[in-house]
Design a protein around this motif. Structure first.
Motif, short mmCIF file in Angstrom:
data_model
loop_
_atom_site.label_atom_id
_atom_site.label_comp_id
_atom_site.label_asym_id
_atom_site.label_seq_id
_atom_site.Cartn_x
_atom_site.Cartn_y
_atom_site.Cartn_z
N GLU A 374 43.39 50.04 49.79
CA GLU A 374 43.15 48.61 49.89
C GLU A 374 43.85 47.86 48.76
O GLU A 374 44.12 48.42 47.70
CB GLU A 374 41.66 48.30 49.86
CG GLU A 374 40.90 48.78 51.09
CD GLU A 374 39.45 48.36 51.08
OE1 GLU A 374 38.89 48.19 52.16
OE2 GLU A 374 38.87 48.21 49.98
N ALA A 375 44.13 46.58 49.03
CA ALA A 375 44.76 45.71 48.03
C ALA A 375 43.89 44.47 47.84
O ALA A 375 43.60 43.76 48.80
CB ALA A 375 46.17 45.31 48.47
N LEU A 376 43.47 44.24 46.60
CA LEU A 376 42.51 43.18 46.30
C LEU A 376 43.05 42.30 45.18
O LEU A 376 43.60 42.80 44.20
CB LEU A 376 41.18 43.80 45.87
CG LEU A 376 40.10 42.87 45.31
CD1 LEU A 376 39.59 41.92 46.40
CD2 LEU A 376 38.94 43.68 44.73
N ALA A 377 42.88 40.99 45.34
CA ALA A 377 43.28 40.03 44.31
C ALA A 377 42.04 39.40 43.70
O ALA A 377 41.12 39.00 44.43
CB ALA A 377 44.17 38.94 44.90
N LEU A 378 42.01 39.34 42.36
CA LEU A 378 40.97 38.61 41.64
C LEU A 378 41.59 37.30 41.17
O LEU A 378 42.53 37.30 40.37
CB LEU A 378 40.48 39.41 40.43
CG LEU A 378 39.84 40.77 40.72
CD1 LEU A 378 39.43 41.45 39.41
CD2 LEU A 378 38.64 40.63 41.64
N SER A 379 41.11 36.20 41.68
CA SER A 379 41.65 34.89 41.32
C SER A 379 40.58 34.07 40.62
O SER A 379 39.41 34.45 40.60
CB SER A 379 42.15 34.15 42.58
OG SER A 379 41.07 33.92 43.47
N GLY A 380 40.99 32.95 40.04
CA GLY A 380 40.04 32.11 39.34
C GLY A 380 40.66 31.49 38.11
O GLY A 380 41.78 31.83 37.72
N PRO A 381 39.95 30.55 37.47
CA PRO A 381 40.51 29.85 36.30
C PRO A 381 40.65 30.78 35.10
O PRO A 381 40.04 31.85 35.02
CB PRO A 381 39.48 28.75 36.04
CG PRO A 381 38.19 29.29 36.60
CD PRO A 381 38.59 30.09 37.80
N SER A 382 41.47 30.35 34.17
CA SER A 382 41.65 31.12 32.93
C SER A 382 40.32 31.20 32.18
O SER A 382 39.58 30.21 32.10
CB SER A 382 42.71 30.47 32.03
OG SER A 382 43.96 30.47 32.67
N GLY A 383 40.05 32.37 31.63
CA GLY A 383 38.82 32.56 30.89
C GLY A 383 37.62 32.92 31.73
O GLY A 383 36.52 33.11 31.20
N ALA A 384 37.81 33.03 33.06
CA ALA A 384 36.67 33.33 33.93
C ALA A 384 36.25 34.79 33.82
O ALA A 384 35.10 35.13 34.10
CB ALA A 384 37.02 32.98 35.38
N GLY A 385 37.17 35.66 33.45
CA GLY A 385 36.82 37.07 33.31
C GLY A 385 37.62 38.01 34.18
O GLY A 385 37.22 39.16 34.37
N LYS A 386 38.79 37.57 34.68
CA LYS A 386 39.60 38.44 35.54
C LYS A 386 40.13 39.64 34.75
O LYS A 386 40.00 40.78 35.20
CB LYS A 386 40.76 37.64 36.14
CG LYS A 386 40.35 36.43 36.97
CD LYS A 386 41.52 35.78 37.66
CE LYS A 386 42.56 35.26 36.67
NZ LYS A 386 42.02 34.20 35.79
N SER A 387 40.72 39.37 33.60
CA SER A 387 41.25 40.47 32.78
C SER A 387 40.12 41.36 32.27
O SER A 387 40.26 42.59 32.17
CB SER A 387 42.05 39.92 31.60
OG SER A 387 43.17 39.18 32.05
N THR A 388 38.98 40.74 31.96
CA THR A 388 37.82 41.52 31.53
C THR A 388 37.35 42.45 32.63
O THR A 388 36.96 43.60 32.38
CB THR A 388 36.69 40.58 31.09
OG1 THR A 388 37.15 39.73 30.04
CG2 THR A 388 35.48 41.37 30.61
N ALA A 389 37.40 41.96 33.86
CA ALA A 389 36.99 42.79 34.99
C ALA A 389 37.91 44.01 35.12
O ALA A 389 37.44 45.13 35.34
CB ALA A 389 37.00 41.97 36.28
#
Length: 554
Positions: A374-389
């Motif tokens: 599967e291919a999944l994208a995590l989107s959202g504003p900066s600082g929301a926690g995408k890189s942390t995830a």
């Protein structure tokens, strides 16, 4: 409590000594004893020289050979003892710096504090070596100043109470003024150390943003910022030098006055103008020359201590930074970062109620499920926690609560290393170690042909264009290739590694549309080859290219 107060307090000084001096106290004691013995040889040399001079004046030259022999042998012995002591001192300093450097690197590699990498690098590379003068000079200077002036003072009093009284009055004034100046020296050194760390942090920040700075036409502003910061460092460095020169001036003033007064007393006594100052018997030429020779040596330990006092001030500033970094809140990763076999079982990933534990705050992570292919994208504003995830999925960020399940098992210290053996990470800021591209592209040393992977990642032309081809060594941040080219090289590395799950952090950030399209095509090929993908991105085109997306909200 401010760092200044911590540094000036007796408790902080005791902690610094316990951390830096106590572990190497034995070689320091040996070196101190050797240095004292070396210093005690000078009165013997001075006596031999005075004995020979008095003989020359009286016409007796038979003493010359013996005096020269004593003087030369004494000089050789002093040099040998000082060299021996220096070996102990520099070995102790090297061991101390190596120990502190290993602690810093090992700890920061496993659990980063809030300090920037530039500040930590400044501490490791620029500040820790300042401990060496403290270790090699200050302790021995303290031992010498506690013994040698007393011995020389006793010898002076033995021949003349007047000359001894001059040294007795002039000598103690030096430590008093040194202590007063020393407080200012510690504060000035601390400010200088802080500015060095701040300037390094600013340099790394501006270098990482150099492309944006040039695009925004902010190079003049950046140069002005560097000029201002350099001027601040110059001012603080000059403040340290002013204090050093002030203490040296005070020391030399009292030393010069003391030696001059002894010389005046001896001279007028030998001329017969002064009839007091000795113990009944007037001073002879030999005694007078002896006093003149040992008077400057009486002040030499104080000179050494004055120079070492500033080394101690700089060392205490470094220890203050080390203590602050020790006390900083930090977050470690899971596992031991050991090479191990991949985690068994079909690829599966589940986040349920997970909350990442960062330094000083917790970050809620989205619930998600991912299966093989599967291919999944995590989107959202900066600082929301995408890189942390992404970091939490890789076991690089621990959880405060909730659960991450990988291949049917809980992601924890026992499973993290094996889970990471199935993951390839494509960070937003590529890092290239000091090795050839050929070795870097093959992290598991499988000996595979890199060209098919480079072709699939549309990076074949990049390598062929480089002067050394696969034998090229790129700079740490990929000097010689653009940002988009560096990311395509990382995709080729992920392909060649054979890892099943690819985590990509902002792989198209700061790229022009054509370059971003090349990166997206390379990622889609990974997915078509059976790899699973999770990308953190702001790029709508990359989000659309994934099978599904999850919005991460702050």
């Amino acid at each position: 409590m401010s760092s200044t107060k911590r540094q000036e307090s007796p408790t902080a000084s005791r902690r610094a000594n316990a951390r830096i001096i106590a572990p190497v106290s034995r070689p320091l004691r040996v070196a101190g004893a050797l240095a004292v013995v070396a210093g005690l040889i000078w009165p013997i040399q001075a006596a031999a020289l005075a004995w020979a001079i008095s003989g020359w004046v009286s016409g007796d030259t038979s003493r010359t050979g013996a005096a020269v022999l004593i003087f030369v042998l004494g000089g050789v012995l002093r040099a040998g003892l000082e060299h021996w002591a220096g070996g102990y001192l520099f070995d102790a300093a090297d061991r101390t710096i190596t120990r502190e450097r290993a602690i810093l690197i090992g700890r920061e590699a496993r659990a980063r504090a809030g300090a920037s990498s530039a500040e930590i690098a400044a501490l490791i590379v620029q500040k820790l070596p300042l401990l060496q003068p403290w270790i090699t000079r200050y302790y021995v200077a303290m031992v010498r100043v506690a013994v040698l002036p007393l011995v020389l003072l006793a010898l002076t009093f033995w021949h003349s109470w007047a000359a001894g009284l001059v040294l007795l009055i002039a000598g103690p004034l030096i430590p008093v003024f040194m202590a007063l100046v020393g407080m200012a020296a510690e504060e000035a050194s601390r400010r200088q150390m802080d500015e060095i760390g701040s300037m390094n942090a600013m340099l790394m920040d501006r270098l990482s943003a150099m492309l944006d700075i040039r695009l925004l036409g902010a190079t003049d502003r950046t140069v002005a910022d560097f000029t201002d910061r350099a001027e601040t460092l110059r001012i603080r460095t000059m403040a340290v030098l002013r204090v050093a020169f002030l203490s040296s001036t005070v020391l030399e003033l009292f030393s010069a006055i003391g030696v001059a007064m002894v010389a005046v007393f001896v001279g007028f006594t030998l001329l017969g103008a002064i009839q007091f100052g000795s113990w009944g018997t007037p001073l002879g030429l030999g005694e007078g020359v002896f006093l003149l020779l040992i008077a400057p040596e009486f002040f030499q330990p104080f000179r050494d201590l004055a120079a070492a006092w500033h080394d101690r001030a700089a060392g205490l500033s470094v220890v203050t930074d080390l203590d602050a970094l020790d006390a900083a809140e930090r977050v470690g990763f899971l596992g031991g970062a050991d090479a191990t076999a991949p985690l068994a079982g079909p690829l599966a990933l589940t986040l349920a109620g997970a909350v990442a534990a960062l330094a000083g705050r917790n970050v809620p992570l989205p619930d998600l499920r991912l299966c093989a292919g599967e291919a999944l994208a995590l989107s959202g504003p900066s600082g929301a926690g995408k890189s942390t995830a992404l970091g939490a999925i890789a076991g690089l960020v621990p959880l405060a609560s909730g659960r991450i399940s990988v291949c049917g098992q809980t992601l924890d210290d026992d499973t993290a290393d094996a889970w990471r053996a199935r993951i390839a990470l494509i960070p937003q800021m590529p890092h290239f170690p000091d090795q050839t591209l050929r070795d870097w592209l093959d992290p598991d040393e499988r000996g595979a042909n890199p060209w098919p992977a480079l072709h699939q990642a549309e990076a074949e032309g990049i390598v062929r264009r480089l002067p050394g081809g696969l034998d090229t060594r790129l700079g740490e941040t990929g000097g010689g290739v653009s940002g988009g080219e560096a990311r395509r090289l990382m995709i080729a590395r992920a392909i060649l590694s054979g890892r099943e799950l690819i985590l990509a952090d902002e792989p198209t950030a700061d790229l022009d549309p054509d370059t971003a399209a090349q990166v997206i095509r390379a990622l889609i090929r990974l997915k078509d080859d059976g790899h699973s993908l999770i990308v953190a991105t702001h790029d709508p085109a990359l989000v659309d290219a994934m099978e599904r997306s999850i919005e991460v909200l702050a």
